[in-house]
Design a protein around this motif. Sequence first.
Motif, PDB file in Angstrom:
ATOM      1  N   MET A 100       0.818  -1.217   0.000  1.00  0.00           N
ATOM      2  CA  MET A 100       0.000   0.000   0.000  1.00  0.00           C
ATOM      3  C   MET A 100       0.853   1.268   0.000  1.00  0.00           C
ATOM      4  SD  MET A 100      -3.013  -1.311  -0.034  1.00  0.00           S
ATOM      5  CE  MET A 100      -4.210  -0.109   0.520  1.00  0.00           C
ATOM      6  N   HIS A 101       2.155   1.121   0.047  1.00  0.00           N
ATOM      7  CA  HIS A 101       3.075   2.263  -0.005  1.00  0.00           C
ATOM      8  C   HIS A 101       2.726   3.326   1.037  1.00  0.00           C
ATOM      9  CE1 HIS A 101       5.161   0.789  -3.570  1.00  0.00           C
ATOM     10  NE2 HIS A 101       3.990   0.351  -3.973  1.00  0.00           N
ATOM     11  N   CYS A 102       2.763   2.894   2.303  1.00  0.00           N
ATOM     12  CA  CYS A 102       2.418   3.772   3.420  1.00  0.00           C
ATOM     13  C   CYS A 102       3.375   4.956   3.494  1.00  0.00           C
ATOM     14  CB  CYS A 102       2.520   3.024   4.746  1.00  0.00           C
ATOM     15  SG  CYS A 102       1.848   1.376   4.745  1.00  0.00           S
ATOM     16  N   LYS A 103       2.823   6.072   3.930  1.00  0.00           N
ATOM     17  CA  LYS A 103       3.687   7.229   4.173  1.00  0.00           C
ATOM     18  C   LYS A 103       4.551   6.969   5.405  1.00  0.00           C
ATOM     19  CE  LYS A 103       4.012  11.283   2.505  1.00  0.00           C
ATOM     20  NZ  LYS A 103       3.366  12.067   1.467  1.00  0.00           N
ATOM     21  N   ASP A 104       3.907   6.431   6.463  1.00  0.00           N
ATOM     22  CA  ASP A 104       4.667   6.014   7.639  1.00  0.00           C
ATOM     23  C   ASP A 104       4.787   4.492   7.557  1.00  0.00           C
ATOM     24  OD1 ASP A 104       5.947   5.721   9.986  1.00  0.00           O
ATOM     25  OD2 ASP A 104       4.317   6.401  11.271  1.00  0.00           O
ATOM     26  N   ALA A 105       5.889   4.025   7.021  1.00  0.00           N
ATOM     27  CA  ALA A 105       5.998   2.608   6.671  1.00  0.00           C
ATOM     28  C   ALA A 105       6.832   1.838   7.688  1.00  0.00           C
ATOM     29  CB  ALA A 105       6.609   2.462   5.282  1.00  0.00           C
ATOM     30  N   ALA A 106       6.198   0.824   8.305  1.00  0.00           N
ATOM     31  CA  ALA A 106       6.915  -0.024   9.256  1.00  0.00           C
ATOM     32  C   ALA A 106       8.075  -0.740   8.576  1.00  0.00           C
ATOM     33  CB  ALA A 106       5.952  -1.042   9.865  1.00  0.00           C
ATOM     34  N   CYS A 107       7.875  -1.146   7.313  1.00  0.00           N
ATOM     35  CA  CYS A 107       8.906  -1.932   6.627  1.00  0.00           C
ATOM     36  C   CYS A 107      10.202  -1.135   6.484  1.00  0.00           C
ATOM     37  CB  CYS A 107       8.402  -2.385   5.265  1.00  0.00           C
ATOM     38  SG  CYS A 107       7.907  -1.038   4.171  1.00  0.00           S
ATOM     39  N   ILE A 108      10.067   0.173   6.207  1.00  0.00           N
ATOM     40  CA  ILE A 108      11.279   0.989   6.062  1.00  0.00           C
ATOM     41  C   ILE A 108      11.995   1.079   7.406  1.00  0.00           C
ATOM     42  CG2 ILE A 108      12.156   3.299   5.535  1.00  0.00           C
ATOM     43  CD1 ILE A 108       9.964   3.612   3.500  1.00  0.00           C
ATOM     44  N   ARG A 109      11.203   1.174   8.485  1.00  0.00           N
ATOM     45  CA  ARG A 109      11.809   1.275   9.810  1.00  0.00           C
ATOM     46  C   ARG A 109      12.588   0.022  10.177  1.00  0.00           C
ATOM     47  NH1 ARG A 109       8.859   4.818  13.799  1.00  0.00           N
ATOM     48  NH2 ARG A 109       7.333   6.013  12.626  1.00  0.00           N
ATOM     49  N   VAL A 110      12.069  -1.157   9.786  1.00  0.00           N
ATOM     50  CA  VAL A 110      12.710  -2.387  10.257  1.00  0.00           C
ATOM     51  C   VAL A 110      13.704  -2.967   9.259  1.00  0.00           C
ATOM     52  CG1 VAL A 110      10.789  -3.013  11.771  1.00  0.00           C
ATOM     53  CG2 VAL A 110      10.834  -3.860   9.425  1.00  0.00           C
ATOM     54  N   CYS A 111      13.708  -2.486   8.019  1.00  0.00           N
ATOM     55  CA  CYS A 111      14.639  -3.065   7.040  1.00  0.00           C
ATOM     56  C   CYS A 111      16.072  -2.751   7.444  1.00  0.00           C
ATOM     57  CB  CYS A 111      14.359  -2.502   5.642  1.00  0.00           C
ATOM     58  SG  CYS A 111      15.499  -3.138   4.397  1.00  0.00           S
ATOM     59  N   PRO A 112      16.898  -3.790   7.695  1.00  0.00           N
ATOM     60  CA  PRO A 112      18.241  -3.529   8.206  1.00  0.00           C
ATOM     61  C   PRO A 112      19.215  -3.011   7.144  1.00  0.00           C
ATOM     62  CG  PRO A 112      17.746  -5.892   8.260  1.00  0.00           C
ATOM     63  CD  PRO A 112      16.601  -5.217   7.582  1.00  0.00           C
ATOM     64  N   THR A 113      18.976  -3.372   5.891  1.00  0.00           N
ATOM     65  CA  THR A 113      19.986  -3.090   4.874  1.00  0.00           C
ATOM     66  C   THR A 113      19.658  -1.877   4.012  1.00  0.00           C
ATOM     67  OG1 THR A 113      18.858  -4.630   3.412  1.00  0.00           O
ATOM     68  CG2 THR A 113      20.705  -5.490   4.676  1.00  0.00           C
ATOM     69  N   GLY A 114      18.532  -1.248   4.269  1.00  0.00           N
ATOM     70  CA  GLY A 114      18.157  -0.094   3.450  1.00  0.00           C
ATOM     71  C   GLY A 114      17.631  -0.492   2.078  1.00  0.00           C
ATOM     72  N   ALA A 115      17.228  -1.765   1.942  1.00  0.00           N
ATOM     73  CA  ALA A 115      16.643  -2.196   0.669  1.00  0.00           C
ATOM     74  C   ALA A 115      15.313  -1.494   0.438  1.00  0.00           C
ATOM     75  CB  ALA A 115      16.445  -3.711   0.668  1.00  0.00           C
ATOM     76  N   LEU A 116      14.639  -1.180   1.530  1.00  0.00           N
ATOM     77  CA  LEU A 116      13.383  -0.439   1.445  1.00  0.00           C
ATOM     78  C   LEU A 116      13.647   0.999   1.845  1.00  0.00           C
ATOM     79  CD1 LEU A 116      11.129  -3.139   3.090  1.00  0.00           C
ATOM     80  CD2 LEU A 116      10.976  -2.367   0.729  1.00  0.00           C
ATOM     81  N   SER A 117      13.156   1.912   1.027  1.00  0.00           N
ATOM     82  CA  SER A 117      13.396   3.321   1.341  1.00  0.00           C
ATOM     83  C   SER A 117      12.263   4.170   0.764  1.00  0.00           C
ATOM     84  CB  SER A 117      14.735   3.769   0.757  1.00  0.00           C
ATOM     85  OG  SER A 117      14.708   3.611  -0.655  1.00  0.00           O
ATOM     86  N   ARG A 118      12.277   5.429   1.138  1.00  0.00           N
ATOM     87  CA  ARG A 118      11.258   6.359   0.661  1.00  0.00           C
ATOM     88  C   ARG A 118      11.695   6.923  -0.675  1.00  0.00           C
ATOM     89  NH1 ARG A 118       6.693   6.294   1.945  1.00  0.00           N
ATOM     90  NH2 ARG A 118       7.287   6.092   4.127  1.00  0.00           N
TER      91      ARG A 118
END
Lengths: 294, 218
Positions: A100-118
Amino acid sequence: MRLNRRDFIKSLSATAMTPLFIRPAFINGELSESTSSESSNNNATILFDSSRCIGCHECEKACREWNYIPQEKQSWTLVKPVPGLTKNDGELLFGKYQCMHCKDAACIRVCPTGALSRHSSGFVAYDIDKCSGCGYCMQFCPFKAPFMEGNVITGLQIMHKCTFCQNRLEIGRQAACVEACPTNALMQGNRNSIVNIAKARISYIHKDYPDAVLYGENELEGLHVIYILTKSPSGYMLPESPEIPAATLVWKDLIQPLGFISAGLLILGLGLNYLIARSQLSDKEPTDNKLEKK
Amino acid sequence: MVTTQEIQKYSRAARVFHWVHAASFLILSLTGILLIIEPLTFMAIGGWSRLIHRIAAIFFILAPLIELLANKETSKAAIKIVFKWGKEDLDWVMAMPGYYFMSDETVLPPQDEMNTGQKLWFLCLLIFGPVLVITGILMWILRTPVAQPVFQLSVLIHDFAFIVVFLMFLIHLYLDVIHPMTRIRGGSLKAMTHGTVTRDFARTHHQRWYERAVNDKK
């Protein structure tokens, strides 16, 4: 080609100003770009209108085609009939399930390697080359959208999720699913215009679907994929009020910082102890026979 | 070889167990910490560190289990000791600054085979070892979001337990390998590599155990 499109859009933007023309605007998917052509594209948003979806799965096919997802693998977007709900004419109602491409995204917070980003356009960008396969994103996602592929036992896995067709956006095209949709159940554009269109659509369908709601306008500070649902979100198996799991905050904002602080203090303390103990020892050595070096 | 000057403290089996466990712990720590320390996270890309983590985990789980089953009696006795706390432990804590900062051996109150610090470390492992193992296994097998809260809690507890154990490990490493007194005395490190300590060390550091050991020999 882009110039042509822009001219076309300009001609349309005049009509978009007139509320009278809102209805034809729904039918024309291109309209969504009319307002985005003025402002920067930092708020790319996709609208899925469940009342218009006929379940043809063209979006899934386009997603597979563009993103090289073979048939035997899971598509990044899934269209499924909603159990227990039908359209007023008795046809099936469908939901579209994906990131859903959240503005406040839990996945970005927990991704350790920065694979997920804004992404600068607002959605959750995914760099698959950086994925460690830890699966945290999947386990902290309020929508359970990311999924893993690979060996469960060895843990050598890789995550997949919708990328908002980032590479298409960057060449000025809409997401594959949006372009493929034959009924304009999918639209893409600047957030403000898309939200306005969604609201207009909801009031338009109100007599047929009095319970219709706009999902994602404010959830998690605003999703970049928003839905027009004919019934409450739970009817669509979506969380009524999606939230960042509390564990995310306790883990990332409390336990880990405390860990770093205490480790730092401990190492400092041990270093200090070493210096003091050594100086004490060298003071003693000449007089204290018990501590003779061997 | 045990000379008259030396006195046996750890059996060969205990030492092998210790080093297998230590090695697996170190590998687990390093491959785990990659996911926490930002400049290092690039090494986790591709997931190989996580595979190594799993292999090391098998050793980390099996080593104590085998040790426990192979030496049921001594293990039971050791576990019992760890949960027994008395005045001599308080005395040891009070004597700590004098010993560790002022490097004064004479302040140590008589201790048994395990001193209070060693008991604390053992207790820490007895509690947090299983915690790490259980939460780790949960994260290992939960590879779909079927039980998100369980996984989330596991991550949290795993992280917390790791921090506690790793800090205790740093203290353990420091006191038994790096501390100036240890470097002169050998002490526990030699006990863990060669299995023996000097009589002098045993008398000053583990007096009650030393006296028992000497009496047993007579």
